[in-house]
Design a protein around this motif. Structure first.
Motif, PDB file in Angstrom:
ATOM      1  N   PHE A 471      59.110 100.357  83.786  1.00  9.24           N
ATOM      2  CA  PHE A 471      60.507 101.117  83.825  1.00  9.24           C
ATOM      3  C   PHE A 471      60.350 102.618  83.167  1.00  9.24           C
ATOM      4  O   PHE A 471      59.501 102.862  82.332  1.00  9.24           O
ATOM      5  CB  PHE A 471      61.463 100.462  82.599  1.00  9.24           C
ATOM      6  CG  PHE A 471      62.358  99.388  83.365  1.00  9.24           C
ATOM      7  CD1 PHE A 471      63.139  99.786  84.408  1.00  9.24           C
ATOM      8  CD2 PHE A 471      62.577  98.214  83.019  1.00  9.24           C
ATOM      9  CE1 PHE A 471      64.211  98.826  85.067  1.00  9.24           C
ATOM     10  CE2 PHE A 471      63.070  97.037  83.537  1.00  9.24           C
ATOM     11  CZ  PHE A 471      63.960  97.542  84.485  1.00  9.24           C
ATOM     12  N   SER A 472      61.185 103.604  83.741  1.00  5.02           N
ATOM     13  CA  SER A 472      61.168 104.939  83.123  1.00  5.02           C
ATOM     14  C   SER A 472      62.569 105.005  82.352  1.00  5.02           C
ATOM     15  O   SER A 472      63.420 104.153  82.669  1.00  5.02           O
ATOM     16  CB  SER A 472      61.009 105.950  84.150  1.00  5.02           C
ATOM     17  OG  SER A 472      62.086 105.906  85.111  1.00  5.02           O
ATOM     18  N   GLU A 473      62.965 105.936  81.754  1.00  7.73           N
ATOM     19  CA  GLU A 473      64.303 106.186  81.427  1.00  7.73           C
ATOM     20  C   GLU A 473      65.390 106.167  82.583  1.00  7.73           C
ATOM     21  O   GLU A 473      66.447 105.428  82.401  1.00  7.73           O
ATOM     22  CB  GLU A 473      64.584 107.431  80.270  1.00  7.73           C
ATOM     23  CG  GLU A 473      63.715 107.023  79.118  1.00  7.73           C
ATOM     24  CD  GLU A 473      64.225 107.795  77.906  1.00  7.73           C
ATOM     25  OE1 GLU A 473      65.479 107.920  77.848  1.00  7.73           O
ATOM     26  OE2 GLU A 473      63.474 107.834  76.870  1.00  7.73           O
ATOM     27  N   ASP A 474      64.977 106.831  83.457  1.00  3.89           N
ATOM     28  CA  ASP A 474      65.818 106.919  84.518  1.00  3.89           C
ATOM     29  C   ASP A 474      66.077 105.678  85.217  1.00  3.89           C
ATOM     30  O   ASP A 474      67.145 105.159  85.655  1.00  3.89           O
ATOM     31  CB  ASP A 474      64.903 107.867  85.595  1.00  3.89           C
ATOM     32  CG  ASP A 474      65.589 107.735  87.165  1.00  3.89           C
ATOM     33  OD1 ASP A 474      66.758 107.514  87.483  1.00  3.89           O
ATOM     34  OD2 ASP A 474      64.798 107.829  88.270  1.00  3.89           O
ATOM     35  N   THR A 475      65.092 104.941  85.649  1.00  2.00           N
ATOM     36  CA  THR A 475      65.331 103.383  86.099  1.00  2.00           C
ATOM     37  C   THR A 475      66.002 102.293  85.446  1.00  2.00           C
ATOM     38  O   THR A 475      66.523 101.663  85.786  1.00  2.00           O
ATOM     39  CB  THR A 475      63.857 103.120  86.781  1.00  2.00           C
ATOM     40  OG1 THR A 475      62.952 102.941  85.783  1.00  2.00           O
ATOM     41  CG2 THR A 475      63.515 103.946  88.082  1.00  2.00           C
ATOM     42  N   LEU A 476      65.425 102.514  83.828  1.00  2.00           N
ATOM     43  CA  LEU A 476      65.922 101.836  82.878  1.00  2.00           C
ATOM     44  C   LEU A 476      67.662 101.905  82.745  1.00  2.00           C
ATOM     45  O   LEU A 476      68.566 101.030  82.846  1.00  2.00           O
ATOM     46  CB  LEU A 476      65.398 101.769  81.445  1.00  2.00           C
ATOM     47  CG  LEU A 476      65.919 100.798  80.685  1.00  2.00           C
ATOM     48  CD1 LEU A 476      65.896  99.422  81.035  1.00  2.00           C
ATOM     49  CD2 LEU A 476      65.278 101.000  79.332  1.00  2.00           C
ATOM     50  N   LEU A 477      68.279 103.140  82.803  1.00  2.00           N
ATOM     51  CA  LEU A 477      69.534 103.552  82.907  1.00  2.00           C
ATOM     52  C   LEU A 477      70.275 102.909  83.728  1.00  2.00           C
ATOM     53  O   LEU A 477      71.426 102.448  83.991  1.00  2.00           O
ATOM     54  CB  LEU A 477      69.878 105.077  82.556  1.00  2.00           C
ATOM     55  CG  LEU A 477      69.416 105.659  81.235  1.00  2.00           C
ATOM     56  CD1 LEU A 477      69.386 107.122  81.152  1.00  2.00           C
ATOM     57  CD2 LEU A 477      70.276 105.138  80.358  1.00  2.00           C
ATOM     58  N   ALA A 478      69.606 102.862  85.116  1.00  2.00           N
ATOM     59  CA  ALA A 478      70.114 102.476  86.328  1.00  2.00           C
ATOM     60  C   ALA A 478      70.198 100.940  86.090  1.00  2.00           C
ATOM     61  O   ALA A 478      71.342 100.167  86.647  1.00  2.00           O
ATOM     62  CB  ALA A 478      69.390 102.760  87.522  1.00  2.00           C
ATOM     63  N   ALA A 479      69.172 100.207  85.630  1.00  2.00           N
ATOM     64  CA  ALA A 479      69.209  98.723  85.678  1.00  2.00           C
ATOM     65  C   ALA A 479      70.285  98.168  84.223  1.00  2.00           C
ATOM     66  O   ALA A 479      71.046  97.500  84.483  1.00  2.00           O
ATOM     67  CB  ALA A 479      67.903  98.320  85.090  1.00  2.00           C
ATOM     68  N   MET A 480      70.411  99.391  83.434  1.00  3.05           N
ATOM     69  CA  MET A 480      71.467  98.876  82.264  1.00  3.05           C
ATOM     70  C   MET A 480      72.871  99.032  82.943  1.00  3.05           C
ATOM     71  O   MET A 480      73.709  98.172  82.568  1.00  3.05           O
ATOM     72  CB  MET A 480      71.499  99.871  81.137  1.00  3.05           C
ATOM     73  CG  MET A 480      70.079  99.674  80.410  1.00  3.05           C
ATOM     74  SD  MET A 480      69.782 101.008  78.978  1.00  3.05           S
ATOM     75  CE  MET A 480      71.144 100.418  77.824  1.00  3.05           C
ATOM     76  N   GLU A 481      73.089  99.844  83.863  1.00  2.97           N
ATOM     77  CA  GLU A 481      74.392 100.213  84.240  1.00  2.97           C
ATOM     78  C   GLU A 481      74.856  99.083  85.089  1.00  2.97           C
ATOM     79  O   GLU A 481      76.025  98.868  85.179  1.00  2.97           O
ATOM     80  CB  GLU A 481      74.200 101.591  85.090  1.00  2.97           C
ATOM     81  CG  GLU A 481      75.848 102.024  85.349  1.00  2.97           C
ATOM     82  CD  GLU A 481      75.565 103.412  86.046  1.00  2.97           C
ATOM     83  OE1 GLU A 481      76.772 104.504  85.806  1.00  2.97           O
ATOM     84  OE2 GLU A 481      74.516 103.846  86.621  1.00  2.97           O
ATOM     85  N   THR A 482      73.929  98.434  85.656  1.00  7.29           N
ATOM     86  CA  THR A 482      74.160  97.641  86.847  1.00  7.29           C
ATOM     87  C   THR A 482      74.143  96.000  86.306  1.00  7.29           C
ATOM     88  O   THR A 482      74.408  94.817  86.822  1.00  7.29           O
ATOM     89  CB  THR A 482      73.702  97.484  88.034  1.00  7.29           C
ATOM     90  OG1 THR A 482      72.231  97.525  87.712  1.00  7.29           O
ATOM     91  CG2 THR A 482      74.001  98.834  88.840  1.00  7.29           C
ATOM     92  N   ALA A 483      73.280  95.742  85.183  1.00  4.53           N
ATOM     93  CA  ALA A 483      72.836  94.417  84.703  1.00  4.53           C
ATOM     94  C   ALA A 483      74.113  93.426  84.420  1.00  4.53           C
ATOM     95  O   ALA A 483      75.375  94.064  84.029  1.00  4.53           O
ATOM     96  CB  ALA A 483      72.327  94.490  83.042  1.00  4.53           C
ATOM     97  N   GLY A 484      74.086  92.492  85.176  1.00  2.00           N
ATOM     98  CA  GLY A 484      75.132  91.435  84.977  1.00  2.00           C
ATOM     99  C   GLY A 484      76.507  91.569  85.830  1.00  2.00           C
ATOM    100  O   GLY A 484      77.172  90.702  85.663  1.00  2.00           O
TER     101      GLY A 484
END
Length: 699
Positions: A471-484
């Motif tokens: 994860f980079s902050e870019d891809t982690l923010l994307a994952a946080m936005e769609t998690a669950g």
């Protein structure tokens, strides 16, 4: 008199300038029938556990769960003076109405209401709700003040969120810290975010690369490649069969394709692009954008919308031209403005998308700090792209045959550069920003089906399947936005982990607590979990590491905001969950080998109040964000042929001084005893000698 309370002094000054409150007083401004004052962020917050019971100062399993019956607030010591100013103003007899001008969102509502309630104020309340700090927006906002009661639901949702986070943070952190004998910070959003990263690392560790092979043929003006093959021998055989031969064009397929302009920025998409293109952390981007908002150059930062409202349509072409004229990268590119692509009232919640303001016309952009200017240019680029024409091109797919095998290639011919002309020009103006390889123009020569072409060269290309990326902050923010999100109701207003306003803070907390490490790899910065982070996720129950808990909370908080759920019902659910967690959780067997052994604490950090522990090279504050350190190989100590011991450092931390024997004198070559005094500048740790008090350390 009417009293206006803003969230920050800088915002209060801007409001006061528009209202004509020009007379400076102690902690507020006055004039034109207005008093304008400010909070300093959160002036007051929920009290710590020990406020309810002194016994709670120590962490004990038997005290859990800690569930306050009536909640208490405490005022931050360094903000007490400003609170006193606000309380006096709120109680003034000539103040007939109070205007909440804190940031127009959940936290801003909580900041104001907490002060209003703690001051015992019951005066009529109005709400200023604006998305820009431009003078015209401020004037319009004050001309259309809304009843404070319209935001009672927002306040209740904010208060419930704060209380629930307190309950989970206090109880879960203490529970797992006591059971596993080390400090383990648990958070409603923090823990599921950490779980995402730990899970990704597990996938990377378990991945086994598989080699594959293909054959590339050099043909006049282009290259064609075969399908992937599992065996190198098959690829070599095909290469040999094709070398020096000819290919036959079997199929030519041409499709017209259109790429619509990207939507405007909300905070999260801006943070992602700023991380990928500029290397900024999510927190840096938020800070820069907040500064631009307060300087009246950008609209409200903490938004989750990517569209504008219909009342903004008329003035948009003028704004687009102003922004285009201020941006050096758009020279020579025609600017157009299709307003309809960015207007959608149904997709705007509390605030519209982030865009520059008209003040960009008068601003000296070269005088802005580098980070702020870079963010402003990115926001400006996105506005210009969003209203520009589509990118249109013809994509040609060609299949050729050689030695019984098929080879393929693709090319594109641009029909309309559209928004990509701006994007390409911006990237070209930036150092270290790669061009978008997908959009590179690779036109193929004119070909006809049945045509034969000579093979001028053939080669076997070897590759391997690649693991998921860190994860980079870019891809982690994307994952946080769609998690669950897939498990949430379709009408849930907010899905994923956290909100645009809180995600940056969550990442910083994970780094500062030592659970996450930023590690630079080539041009990106990876987010890697620590050993203890992996261990923590191993022992945490599913409900605390699943994004469903926080996603469900956000859905519930939305219901409270709309008046569809009683706050006490929400809090009852949280209480029941914590009682069950404390009552049923069992320690994982063998966990004593999971975590790194706790370090012995030798004293309190004089800089931040954290714990100082001995490590191999010195004594360091255990809060990663604090840089306090006493190095064992420090030059000052080395010159005296002495190394700071645990006992010496403990005395220095406790009393600021320590009696030390056997110090070496470079002048005389003899040893002597003296008192060493610690001096911390906040940036550097220095030492000096005191010969007046030779014995007893700091007694």
């Amino acid at each position: 008199m009417r009293l206006v309370i803003a969230e920050k002094p800088s915002v209060a000054k801007s409001l006061a300038a528009v209202l004509g409150a020009a007379t400076r007083k102690d902690g507020y401004l006055e004039g034109g029938g207005w008093l304008v004052s400010w909070c300093l962020g959160h002036l007051a917050g929920l009290a710590d556990a020990a406020t309810y019971n002194p016994d709670y100062a120590k962490w004990r399993y038997d005290d859990l769960p800690i569930l306050p019956e009536s909640w208490r607030f405490t005022i931050a010591k360094d903000k007490r003076d400003q609170f006193d100013v606000l309380r006096t103003l709120l109680r003034r007899e000539d103040v007939t109405e109070v205007v909440n001008a804190c940031d127009a969102g959940r936290e801003g509502e909580l900041i104001f209401r907490t002060v209003y309630c703690l001051a015992g104020c019951q005066k009529p309340m109005k709400r200023l709700w604006i998305s820009s700090m431009e003078d015209s927006a401020i004037r319009e906002g004050f001309a259309n003040l809304r009843p404070g009661a319209d935001y009672d639901g927002l306040h209740q949702a904010a208060l419930c969120r704060a209380k629930a986070d307190w309950l989970v943070g206090i109880n879960a952190t203490r529970l797992f810290s006591v059971l596993y004998h080390r400090t383990l910070n648990i958070g409603r959003v923090m823990s599921p975010t950490l779980a995402l990263i730990v899970q990704r690392e597990a996938e990377i560790d378990a991945f086994k690369p598989v080699p594959f092979y293909s054959v590339a043929l050099d043909l006049p003006s282009f290259t064609a490649a075969s399908a992937r093959m599992d065996k190198k021998a098959d690829a070599e055989q095909l290469k040999t069969a094709c070398q020096g031969g000819t290919v036959t064009v079997k199929q030519i397929e041409c499709k017209a394709k259109t790429e619509k302009p990207p939507a405007l920025y909300d905070l999260t998409t801006l943070q992602r692009d700023a991380n990928r293109l500029l290397g900024f952390t999510a927190q840096q981007t938020l800070d820069y954008l907040q500064n631009l908002y307060e300087k009246k150059l950008c609209t409200y930062p903490r938004t989750d919308s990517r569209y504008l409202t219909s009342d903004m349509a008329e003035g948009l072409p003028v704004l687009v031209n102003l922004v285009a004229n201020a941006m050096p990268f758009r020279k020579g590119i025609a600017i157009s403005c299709d307003v309809a692509t960015v207007i959608n009232d149904k997709k705007v919640t509390d605030h519209h998308a982030v865009i520059p303001t008209r003040n960009i016309r008068e601003a000296d952009l070269s005088a802005l700090p580098v980070g702020e200017r870079a963010i402003l240019e990115l926001v400006a680029l996105r506005l210009l792209c969003a209203v520009a024409p589509s990118y249109i091109y013809d994509e040609t797919s060609v299949t050729v045959e050689c030695a019984g095998a098929e080879f393929t290639t693709k090319g594109r011919t641009v029909k309309q550069s559209g928004w990509r002309a701006l994007d390409t020009a911006y990237r070209a103006s930036m150092k270290n920003v790669e061009t978008d390889k997908e959009a590179e123009d690779k036109a193929l020569p004119e070909l006809t089906e049945g045509q034969e072409l000579p093979v001028t060269g053939a080669a076997v290309k070897e590759g391997k399947t690649t693991p998921p990326k860190h994860f980079s902050e870019d891809t982690l923010l994307a994952a946080m936005e769609t998690a669950g999100a897939k498990d949430m109701p379709e009408d849930a207003e907010r899905k994923g982990l956290g909100t645009p306003a809180t995600r940056a803070g969550i990442l910083e907390k994970l780094v500062s607590t030592g659970f996450l490490e930023r590690k630079k790899s080539k041009k990106t910065v990876q987010l890697l979990p620590s050993h203890d982070a992996i261990s923590l996720i191993t022992v945490l129950p599913e409900q605390l590491q699943s994004p469903l808990l926080t996603a469900e909370w956000e859905y519930r908080l939305g219901e409270i905001e709309r008046g569809e759920l009683a706050p006490e019902d929400f809090m009852a659910e949280i209480t029941a969950m914590l009682k069950e967690l404390v009552g049923t959780y069992q320690v994982i067997k063998g966990s004593e080998y999971l975590f790194t052994p706790p370090r012995e604490v030798v004293g309190k950090c004089p800089r931040c109040g954290g714990e100082i522990a001995e490590m191999q090279k010195g004594f360091f504050c255990q809060d990663k964000s604090c840089k306090f350190a006493i190095w064992k190989n420090n030059n000052w100590w080395a010159a005296k042929r002495k190394q700071p011991t645990k006992a010496i450092v403990a005395a220095l931390l406790k009393d600021g001084r320590a009696h030390v024997t056997g110090l070496y004198s470079e002048k005389s070559g003899k040893t002597y005893d003296a008192t060493v005094v610690l001096e911390d500048t906040g940036q550097y740790v220095n030492f000096k000698l005191d010969f007046d008090r030779q014995k007893g350390g700091g007694k």
